[in-house]
Design a protein around this motif. Sequence first.
Motif, mmCIF file in Angstrom:
data_model
loop_
_atom_site.group_PDB
_atom_site.id
_atom_site.type_symbol
_atom_site.label_atom_id
_atom_site.label_comp_id
_atom_site.label_asym_id
_atom_site.label_seq_id
_atom_site.Cartn_x
_atom_site.Cartn_y
_atom_site.Cartn_z
ATOM 1 N N CYS A 1 0.835 -1.196 0.000
ATOM 2 C CA CYS A 1 0.000 0.000 0.000
ATOM 3 C C CYS A 1 0.874 1.252 0.000
ATOM 4 C CB CYS A 1 -0.921 0.004 1.229
ATOM 5 S SG CYS A 1 -2.314 -1.143 1.134
ATOM 6 N N SER A 2 1.926 1.241 0.794
ATOM 7 C CA SER A 2 2.823 2.396 0.887
ATOM 8 C C SER A 2 3.565 2.626 -0.428
ATOM 9 C CB SER A 2 3.822 2.193 2.025
ATOM 10 O OG SER A 2 3.163 2.052 3.261
ATOM 11 N N ILE A 3 3.988 1.537 -1.069
ATOM 12 C CA ILE A 3 4.672 1.667 -2.363
ATOM 13 C C ILE A 3 3.742 2.288 -3.401
ATOM 14 C CG2 ILE A 3 5.647 0.356 -4.291
ATOM 15 C CD1 ILE A 3 6.791 -1.591 -2.239
ATOM 16 N N LEU B 1 13.154 13.214 -14.006
ATOM 17 C CA LEU B 1 14.391 12.466 -14.233
ATOM 18 C C LEU B 1 14.470 11.903 -15.647
ATOM 19 C CD1 LEU B 1 14.672 10.485 -10.851
ATOM 20 C CD2 LEU B 1 15.931 12.542 -11.548
ATOM 21 N N GLY B 2 13.416 12.094 -16.425
ATOM 22 C CA GLY B 2 13.428 11.666 -17.810
ATOM 23 C C GLY B 2 13.073 10.208 -18.041
ATOM 24 N N ILE B 3 12.487 9.552 -17.051
ATOM 25 C CA ILE B 3 12.072 8.157 -17.220
ATOM 26 C C ILE B 3 10.869 8.104 -18.162
ATOM 27 C CG2 ILE B 3 11.109 6.145 -16.010
ATOM 28 C CD1 ILE B 3 12.757 6.920 -13.597
ATOM 29 N N PRO B 4 10.874 7.230 -19.158
ATOM 30 C CA PRO B 4 9.775 7.162 -20.129
ATOM 31 C C PRO B 4 8.422 6.921 -19.458
ATOM 32 C CG PRO B 4 11.647 5.868 -20.875
ATOM 33 C CD PRO B 4 11.953 6.279 -19.474
ATOM 34 N N ILE B 5 7.389 7.521 -20.033
ATOM 35 C CA ILE B 5 6.050 7.411 -19.460
ATOM 36 C C ILE B 5 5.595 5.965 -19.413
ATOM 37 C CG2 ILE B 5 3.633 8.069 -19.758
ATOM 38 C CD1 ILE B 5 4.572 10.624 -21.090
ATOM 39 N N ILE B 6 5.897 5.195 -20.438
ATOM 40 C CA ILE B 6 5.443 3.806 -20.490
ATOM 41 C C ILE B 6 6.027 3.003 -19.326
ATOM 42 C CG2 ILE B 6 7.310 3.099 -22.048
ATOM 43 C CD1 ILE B 6 3.700 1.763 -21.974
ATOM 44 N N VAL B 7 7.284 3.299 -18.952
ATOM 45 C CA VAL B 7 7.908 2.623 -17.810
ATOM 46 C C VAL B 7 7.182 3.006 -16.523
ATOM 47 C CG1 VAL B 7 10.026 2.374 -16.451
ATOM 48 C CG2 VAL B 7 10.143 2.496 -18.947
ATOM 49 N N GLU B 8 6.827 4.281 -16.405
ATOM 50 C CA GLU B 8 6.099 4.726 -15.218
ATOM 51 C C GLU B 8 4.722 4.083 -15.136
ATOM 52 O OE1 GLU B 8 6.540 8.840 -13.854
ATOM 53 O OE2 GLU B 8 7.456 9.257 -15.796
ATOM 54 N N LEU B 9 4.055 3.942 -16.259
ATOM 55 C CA LEU B 9 2.733 3.300 -16.266
ATOM 56 C C LEU B 9 2.835 1.841 -15.835
ATOM 57 C CD1 LEU B 9 1.088 4.727 -19.517
ATOM 58 C CD2 LEU B 9 0.670 5.397 -17.151
ATOM 59 N N ILE B 10 3.899 1.172 -16.257
ATOM 60 C CA ILE B 10 4.107 -0.218 -15.848
ATOM 61 C C ILE B 10 4.347 -0.295 -14.347
ATOM 62 C CG2 ILE B 10 5.668 -2.201 -16.052
ATOM 63 C CD1 ILE B 10 6.054 -1.462 -18.986
ATOM 64 N N LEU B 11 5.125 0.652 -13.811
ATOM 65 C CA LEU B 11 5.380 0.681 -12.368
ATOM 66 C C LEU B 11 4.092 0.927 -11.581
ATOM 67 C CD1 LEU B 11 8.723 2.713 -12.184
ATOM 68 C CD2 LEU B 11 8.403 0.281 -11.719
ATOM 69 N N ILE B 12 3.272 1.875 -12.054
ATOM 70 C CA ILE B 12 2.001 2.162 -11.381
ATOM 71 C C ILE B 12 1.101 0.936 -11.408
ATOM 72 C CG2 ILE B 12 -0.121 3.530 -11.506
ATOM 73 C CD1 ILE B 12 1.560 5.827 -12.634
ATOM 74 N N THR B 13 1.045 0.279 -12.570
ATOM 75 C CA THR B 13 0.190 -0.905 -12.707
ATOM 76 C C THR B 13 0.673 -2.033 -11.811
ATOM 77 O OG1 THR B 13 -0.258 -0.296 -15.024
ATOM 78 C CG2 THR B 13 -0.797 -2.543 -14.353
ATOM 79 N N SER C 1 2.407 -1.797 -9.058
ATOM 80 C CA SER C 1 2.154 -1.462 -7.653
ATOM 81 C C SER C 1 0.686 -1.650 -7.302
ATOM 82 C CB SER C 1 2.587 -0.023 -7.368
ATOM 83 O OG SER C 1 1.793 0.912 -8.079
ATOM 84 N N LEU C 2 -0.203 -1.337 -8.242
ATOM 85 C CA LEU C 2 -1.635 -1.529 -8.002
ATOM 86 C C LEU C 2 -1.975 -3.011 -7.895
ATOM 87 C CD1 LEU C 2 -4.498 -0.376 -7.777
ATOM 88 C CD2 LEU C 2 -4.633 -0.414 -10.274
ATOM 89 N N LEU C 3 -1.393 -3.827 -8.762
ATOM 90 C CA LEU C 3 -1.637 -5.272 -8.712
ATOM 91 C C LEU C 3 -1.079 -5.873 -7.428
ATOM 92 C CD1 LEU C 3 -0.846 -6.288 -12.422
ATOM 93 C CD2 LEU C 3 -3.054 -5.755 -11.395
ATOM 94 N N SER C 4 0.092 -5.405 -7.004
ATOM 95 C CA SER C 4 0.686 -5.895 -5.755
ATOM 96 C C SER C 4 -0.180 -5.529 -4.563
ATOM 97 C CB SER C 4 2.093 -5.312 -5.582
ATOM 98 O OG SER C 4 2.938 -5.687 -6.647
#
Length: 347
Positions: free
Chosen positions: A73-75, A104-116, A118-121
Amino acid sequence: MTSSLDNYYSTNYSKCNLSESFLASWKGVAYPTDIIQIFSLPLQILAFFIILAKSPVQMKSMKWPLFYNHLFCSIFDLILCTFSTIYLILPMLGVFTVGVFSWLGIPIIVELILITCSLLSLALSYIYLFENRSRSVSQNRFKMSKKSSRIKYYSLILLSYTTIFIFLTIIPTDQETAILQALQAYPCPTQEFFTFPILILNSDSTTSMFIIAIFMPIFICHSVGHSVFHVSCTIYYLYIAPSDLISLETQKKQKTFLRNVILQFSIPSIFILFSIGIIFTSRFYSQEMMNLGVDVAGLHGIGESIAVLFVHPPYRRATGQLIFRWKDPQSSIRVSAAQGNSSAFTI
């Protein structure tokens, strides 16, 4: 902007009647979520400490499920509020981020994968929390006693969750064309559409809404369904068909833990449900309501941490003693008893 977008911006877009409100701008999601995280982070750290250091013996079986649930939840909250705060233009499924990762210039698609992820976790941690409660009821015929069975069970859930990444297959490769097509479907987005590096997940508004209308309910029903099953089994074997072999005291504790876990889940879930309600109950699409929905979802971290700290009586007492200097009546009783025994021994 490309020449085509420049032309659209100088001709068609100039005719739009746009909202200049703070909430509709990128600041309307960036600043509120940052402020929310400032208040949320100390509560999250305190909850980690209370779980690890103040879990009593009777909560031994709950300690690590609670820890893992609070961790994921915190992540999720940290990513949503600080690292990858999303600005979503729903009609065209256009998205960019205004968090630390974007600077920091991280691609949006990478961020979307991280958000997804974290939501699944987060969803999986709640299933694990309720499954652990269900497994603690010895007479439960549906519990998974073997570790190998639990590994297979959670592996299947994770495998089913991977289908959500189908959104990667619908992202147009020609983003310039996709942006122009998206403007035909939704011609008057906020100015951020032209000033931020937006990613169009799908330029067809009909397809976009179909994907949202299909996959979001499936994901919610799938995750909630597992939790409801485990809760139902626990309720059945504690309230409807309790075992005569289990003491009433043990059953009472199990019932208390079950009620507390359900309440712990319900409190932060209110913010997520309220966020979804804000976004989808508006008669017409509003970027202000979209951004407000993200802000309300960011409150999940505060709600979840407060639930952990105050729903369970041992954690509530430990938090009160640590912050508010509450006196523990049980400790006073133990001290009095010890003094009485000492006096009797002296006599």
